[in-house]
Design a protein around this motif. Structure first.
Motif, short mmCIF file in Angstrom:
data_model
loop_
_atom_site.label_atom_id
_atom_site.label_comp_id
_atom_site.label_asym_id
_atom_site.label_seq_id
_atom_site.Cartn_x
_atom_site.Cartn_y
_atom_site.Cartn_z
N UNK A 194 -8.83 -44.60 6.99
CA UNK A 194 -8.53 -46.02 6.77
C UNK A 194 -9.57 -46.93 7.40
N UNK B 25 -16.86 -52.67 0.18
CA UNK B 25 -15.43 -52.85 -0.14
C UNK B 25 -14.90 -51.77 -1.08
N UNK C 216 -9.15 -45.32 0.65
CA UNK C 216 -7.86 -44.60 0.73
C UNK C 216 -7.36 -44.21 -0.65
N UNK D 208 -10.43 -59.85 1.12
CA UNK D 208 -11.38 -58.72 1.10
C UNK D 208 -12.69 -59.09 1.77
N UNK E 104 -16.29 -58.62 13.02
CA UNK E 104 -17.14 -57.69 12.29
C UNK E 104 -17.68 -56.64 13.25
N UNK E 105 -17.77 -55.42 12.77
CA UNK E 105 -18.35 -54.36 13.58
C UNK E 105 -19.84 -54.59 13.73
N UNK F 252 -9.44 -52.34 16.45
CA UNK F 252 -9.54 -53.70 15.92
C UNK F 252 -8.56 -54.55 16.72
N UNK G 197 -12.56 -48.79 -2.22
CA UNK G 197 -11.15 -48.49 -1.90
C UNK G 197 -11.02 -47.03 -1.48
N UNK H 21 -1.65 -52.61 9.68
CA UNK H 21 -2.57 -53.29 8.77
C UNK H 21 -3.52 -52.35 8.05
N UNK H 22 -3.68 -51.13 8.56
CA UNK H 22 -4.64 -50.23 7.93
C UNK H 22 -4.02 -49.38 6.83
N UNK I 27 -12.53 -47.58 5.26
CA UNK I 27 -12.29 -48.63 4.29
C UNK I 27 -12.44 -50.00 4.95
N UNK I 28 -11.97 -50.11 6.18
CA UNK I 28 -12.05 -51.39 6.88
C UNK I 28 -13.51 -51.82 7.08
N UNK J 215 -18.98 -52.18 3.84
CA UNK J 215 -19.68 -53.38 3.35
C UNK J 215 -19.45 -53.56 1.86
#
Lengths: 387, 447
Positions: free
Chosen positions: B419, B428, B432, B367, B346-347, B13, B430, B304-305, B422-423, B426
Motif C-alpha cells: 500500500x 499514481x 493494490x 490523487x 511528500x517523501x 505518514x 493503482x 487510509x492506506x 501506491x502512496x 509519482x
C-alpha cells in the motif's frame, strides 16, 4: 481564480467526447491540468497519495537546469566577446547570449511539444510531461551556431523515433535529448564539431589573433595540451562548448537540487564519477601517449561529462530500473567516456555515445540483476526453511 | 526464544487525528450487516431469508464452494433486508438488533483435550473461521489445509492505527486462550509479533518476536517474510489480535461475543478516541456528531492506506478496528504542481514538508496528479521492507507473466504490504488493485 475555473468548466464539454473540439481534448486537458491540479480522488487502494506527481518532478529538473542555462547564456556572450575583442558588461554578455539562445529554445519546445500533443491526441491519452525537460536539454547540448531548421529536424526525429513509436514518455529506450544530439552529430558533422561551431559569429567572421575557439576536448584530442584552459576556467566554465555543459559549478548546483529533492539517483551520479576515475587512473598508470597521461580528474571537468552525468545518465526511464543495475550502468558510462575520448580519435567527446550505448544495455543489465535476485530469493527461502 | 527485528525501509505518514486512549460509548446501532464484499473472492449463498429471527452465531451466508465456511450474525434480532446489486449479487444482509444479544451456545468445555478437527469444527460453526486468513493470497483459510505456522501481528503500524494493547485491555486471559486454541491448529508454531514493551509480551506458548521500525513493520506479511518466508506450495495462517480475542472469548465461556473496541481517527474527527461497538455496526452510529463537517468528508472503514470508502449509511468492515475520516479533497488547486504546498506531505523533498519533520498533516483523498506511465524508479523499494523487486512484480502482473510473478514473490505479498508503494508513486499507479488482479490470476491458475 474562481472566474478562470468557471470559464474552464463552462468550455470543458466542448472538448469532451461528442463536443465540437473533441479532437483537441488532450490539448485542452494539458492546459487545464497545468492551470489546476485536477479534482480526481482515490477510487481504489490507498486513499491518500503523496503530493509528488510527474509535473512537479519535471519542474524540479527544469529548475535544476536553470543555473547551467543562465550561465550558458552568459558564456555565449563572453566567448563571442573574446573571439572578436568586444567588451560588454556582465548583463551585456548575458543578454547577448540569451537572445541567441532563445530561438533555439523556442524551436525545441514548439516542435517537440507540438509532436507530443499531436501523438497524445492520436492515442487518446493525456499529454505527458516528459518533454518539459527534454525540450530544455536539447538546446543546452548543442553548439550555439546550430541552424534552427536543423534543430527542428533533430527534435522531430528524436521525439517521433526516439519516443513516440515506443509509446511515449516512460517507454522510450534511449534518452530523447541525446538522440536529437546524435542525429545532428552524424547527419551534419561539420556543423557539430570543429573549432568554429561553439562561438557565436565565428563561422562567418574571422576572430582576433590567437583565438582558436577550440574546446578543451578538441585541444586534448589534437595534442595541443600546452594551451589548455586553467583548472579554474574549466570548473567555472569560461571555455567554449555546448551551451549548458561548460560550467561545472552551475551543473553542481543543479546536481545538488536533484539529489536533495531525491529526484535523481545519487548512485548513478557517483558511479559515473567512479567509472571515469578508475579507467582514467588505469590510463595514467599505463600512459603510452600524451592523452593517456592526462590526469584522470581532468575527464570530469572537460566536455559534456558533468552535464551528462547529472542530467542525462540519471534519466530514470532509460537507466536501469534496479538499484544494483544503476551502479553497473553508471560505472560503465564513466568507463566508456574515457575509453572513447582517449582511444577513439574520430570522436573527441565520449559522453553522448557512452550514455546512448548504456541506455541500450540497461534492459540487459536489469535482466541479469533480476535473474540474480530471483536466484537469491530461492536460495534464501531454502536456507530459512531449514533453519 | 525471542528476538528483535529492525525494519529499516518503510514510512510513517504523520496524520492528524490519532485516537486518545479513552473509550466512549457511541449511539447504539439499530442494524448490523454482513457484507460479502468484505471477503475477497467469496461467492456467497444465503443461509437465511428476510424476516428470519436470528441469534448471535446464526449463519447468515455461506461460501458456495466451501459451504462449511459460514458468516454469522453478530447480534440477535431479525433479518430485515437483503440488498442486492447487479445480477442480483448480494451486497449486504441487514439484521435488526433486538438489543438482547442472545448467542447460540457452544459446548467448549473439553477444548483443551479436543483434537484439531473438533476445534476446526467449532470455529466453522461459530462463524469465527473467516477471521483466519491464509497466506499466500490473503484469502479465508481452507479448513482442509494444515498450515505450516500461524502468525499474529500484535500491533498495527498503519497511519493512525488503533493500539491493540489498549483494545485487548483487561482481556489478556481471553487473548491467551485464543492463542492456545490456535496452537492446536498447526503442527508448527504460533508466532506473535510485537512492539518492544507491549503488554502482550506476557503471552505463553507462542514465539514472540519484536519488530522495530516504521510501517509496514506491523503487517503480518512483513513479519512472516523476516521470520520464516513462504513460497509456492506453503501455507500459513494469519489472524488479527481482534480475531484472537473473539476466539478466546468463545472458548472461555461458550458464547459468541462480537463486541469490539474500535478507534475513530482522522483529521475531520472532533475528538478522536476509541468506541465500544459490535462487529458490523452502522457507520452512522459511530460517526454521527463526531465529525467537523467543515469540508466534504470521506469516511473510511479501516485505515487510509487499505481501508474501504464508506458513507454514513454503510457498515463497519468485518476485519476493521478503525474508522478514519479525512477530507475528500475533490477540489481543484490552482497550479498545485508549482505551489510550495507547505501543508502537504511528500517523501521527496520536491515540496517543503522536509522543513518541518514532526508536522502532522491533514491529508485528503485527492490523487495529487494524474496517472502516468512509470517514469521514476527506486521509489517503491524504499517503502517495501522485503526482498522483492516491487516494480518488476507489478510489471509482471500487467504482462500476465505467471512464472515471473511467482519468481518475483507474489506469494509473499498482499495489498496491505504494498500500500505504501501506491502512496509514494509519482505516476499514481493503482498498485493494490493491480496486485489483487495478479493474485486472482495466480489463484485461478493454481485451481
Amino acid at each position: 481564480m474562481n472566474s478562470l475555473r468557471k470559464y474552464i468548466d463552462k468550455n470543458k464539454p466542448l472538448f469532451q467526447k461528442g463536443g465540437k473540439f473533441e479532437k483537441l481534448g488532450s490539448t485542452f486537458g494539458a492546459f487545464e491540468t497545468f492551470l489546476f491540479t485536477p479534482n480526481h480522488t482515490a477510487k481504489s487502494g490507498s486513499h491518500i497519495h503523496d503530493v509528488i506527481d510527474l509535473k512537479r518532478t519535471m519542474i524540479v529538473v527544469v529548475l535544476a537546469l536553470l543555473p547551467a542555462l543562465l550561465f550558458g547564456c552568459w558564456n555565449v556572450g563572453y566567448q563571442n566577446g573574446l573571439a572578436f575583442g568586444i567588451e560588454r558588461s556582465l548583463l551585456g554578455h548575458f543578454f547577448f547570449g540569451f537572445w541567441k539562445f532563445l530561438p533555439l529554445f523556442i524551436v525545441s519546445y514548439v516542435v517537440g511539444l507540438g509532436i507530443e500533443f499531436a501523438s497524445a491526441q492520436i492515442r487518446g491519452h493525456e499529454v505527458n510531461e516528459g518533454y518539459l525537460v527534454t525540450g530544455i536539454l536539447i538546446p543546452l547540448i548543442i553548439p550555439i551556431n546550430t541552424p534552427l531548421w536543423m534543430l527542428a529536424l533533430a527534435v522531430a526525429f528524436a521525439v517521433i523515433f526516439g519516443k513516440e513509436i515506443f509509446g511515449g514518455t516512460g517507454y522510450n529506450i534511449m534518452n530523447v535529448a541525446l538522440i536529437a544530439r546524435a542525429f545532428l552529430f552524424f547527419a551534419y558533422p561539420s556543423e557539430m564539431s570543429g573549432d568554429k561551431v561553439w562561438i557565436y559569429g565565428l563561422p562567418d567572421q574571422a576572430a582576433i589573433d590567437g583565438f582558436s575557439g577550440a574546446t578543451p576536448l578538441a585541444q586534448l584530442a589534437q595534442g595541443a595540451t600546452q594551451n589548455m584552459a586553467s583548472m579554474s576556467d574549466l570548473f567555472m566554465g569560461f571555455i567554449p562548448g555546448s551551451i549548458g555543459e561548460t560550467s561545472k559549478l552551475a551543473i553542481l548546483i543543479g546536481a545538488a537540487i536533484l539529489l536533495f529533492t531525491g529526484i535523481a539517483s545519487w548512485k548513478i551520479m557517483l558511479s559515473t564519477v567512479i567509472g571515469v576515475l578508475s579507467i582514467g587512473l588505469l590510463c595514467n598508470a599505463f600512459a603510452l601517449n600524451e592523452y593517456m597521461a592526462v590526469p584522470a580528474y581532468y575527464h570530469l571537468l572537460i566536455g559534456g561529462f558533468a552535464f551528462g552525468a547529472v542530467f542525462m545518465a540519471t534519466d530514470p526511464v532509460t537507466a536501469p530500473h534496479t538499484e544494483r543495475g544503476k551502479w553497473i550502468y553508471g560505472f560503465m558510462i564513466g568507463a566508456f567516456v574515457v575509453l572513447i575520448r582517449v582511444f577513439n580519435p574520430a570522436y573527441p567527446e565520449g559522453m553522448m555515445l557512452a550514455i546512448l550505448l548504456m541506455n541500450v544495455w540497461s534492459p540487459l543489465i536489469d535482466y541479469f540483476v533480476v535473474q540474480s535476485h530471483i536466484k537469491h530469493r530461492q536460495k534464501r527461502f531454502l536456507v530459512k526453511k531449514n533453519a | 526464544m525471542s528476538n528483535t527485528i529492525r525494519i529499516k525501509k518503510g514510512l510513517d505518514i504523520k496524520l492528524q487525528g490519532k485516537a486518545e486512549l479513552v473509550v466512549e460509548t457511541p449511539l447504539s446501532s439499530a442494524t448490523f450487516a454482513i457484507k460479502p464484499s468484505d471477503f475477497k473472492g467469496l461467492v456467497p449463498k444465503l443461509s437465511v431469508k428476510a424476516d428470519d429471527i436470528v441469534k448471535a452465531g446464526t449463519p447468515i451466508i455461506h461460501d458456495k464452494y466451501n459451504p462449511e465456511i459460514q458468516f454469522v450474525s453478530p447480534v440477535s434480532g431479525k433479518v430485515v433486508n437483503i440488498n442486492r446489486g447487479d445480477h442480483r449479487m448480494i451486497l449486504e444482509v441487514i439484521i435488526e438488533s433486538d438489543n438482547k444479544n442472545d448467542s447460540i451456545e457452544f459446548n467448549v468445555s473439553g477444548w483443551k483435550s479436543a483434537g484439531r478437527e473438533e476445534i476446526i469444527k467449532q470455529l466453522l460453526d461459530s462463524g469465527l473461521w473467516p477471521y483466519i486468513i491464509q497466506r499466500p493470497f490473503g484469502l479465508i483459510a481452507k479448513p482442509s489445509d494444515t498450515p505450516r505456522d500461524i502468525f499474529v501481528s500484535g500491533f498495527d503500524s498503519a497511519p493512525l492505527a488503533p493500539d491493540f494493547d489498549f483494545i485487548v485491555g483487561t482481556e489478556t486471559a481471553a487473548f491467551q486462550t485464543g492463542l492456545e486454541v490456535l496452537s492446536k491448529l498447526t503442527s508448527g508454531k504460533v508466532f506473535l509479533g510485537l512492539r518492544n514493551g507491549s503488554k502482550l509480551s506476557s503471552m505463553k506458548g507462542v514465539e514472540i518476536n519484536y519488530f522495530e521500525g516504521p510501517h509496514p513493520a506491523g503487517n503480518v506479511g512483513i513479519q512472516i517474510h523476516h521470520l520464516k518466508p513462504i513460497d509456492k506450495g506453503i501455507n500459513v495462517w494469519t489472524l488479527s489480535p481482534q480475531a484472537v480475542l473473539f476466539i478466546g472469548r468463545l472458548f472461555t465461556n461458550g458464547k459468541l461475543d462480537f463486541s469490539e473496541t474500535i478507534a475513530i481517527t482522522g483529521s475531520e474527527v472532533k475528538s478522536p478516541c476509541y468506541l465500544k461497538t459490535i462487529s458490523g455496526a452502522e457507520i452512522n452510529s459511530l460517526v454521527a456528531g463526531r465529525t467537523k463537517k467543515e469540508v466534504n468528508e470521506r469516511i473510511i472503514s479501516g485505515n487510509v492506506l487499505t481501508g474501504v470508502k464508506s458513507d454514513s449509511n454503510g457498515y463497519l468492515g468485518f476485519y476493521h478496528n478503525q474508522i478514519t475520516v479525512i477530507p475528500e479533497g475533490d477540489n481543484y488547486e490552482f497550479m498545485g504542481w508549482a505551489m510550495p504546498r507547505f501543508n502537504k506531505f511528500s517523501v521527496s523533498r520536491a515540496y517543503f514538508s522536509w522543513l518541518n519533520p514532526g508536522k502532522k498533516y491533514r491529508a485528503d483523498a485527492n490523487l495529487n496528479g494524474e496517472e502516468r506511465a512509470y517514469v521514476m524508479t527506486g521509489q517503491y523499494e524504499k517503502v517495501l521492507p522485503m526482498e522483492i523487486l516491487p516494480v518488476h512484480l507489478i510489471k509482471a502482473i500487467i504482462a500476465e507473466d505467471f512464472d515471473k510473478m511467482e519468481q518475483l514473490g507474489i506469494h509473499e505479498v498482499i495489498e496491505e504490504d504494498m500500500a505504501l508503494c501506491e502512496y509514494v508513486c509519482t505516476s499514481k499507479i493503482e498498485v493494490q488493485q493491480i496486485l489483487r488482479k495478479g493474485i486472482s490470476m495466480v489463484v485461478k491458475e493454481l485451481g
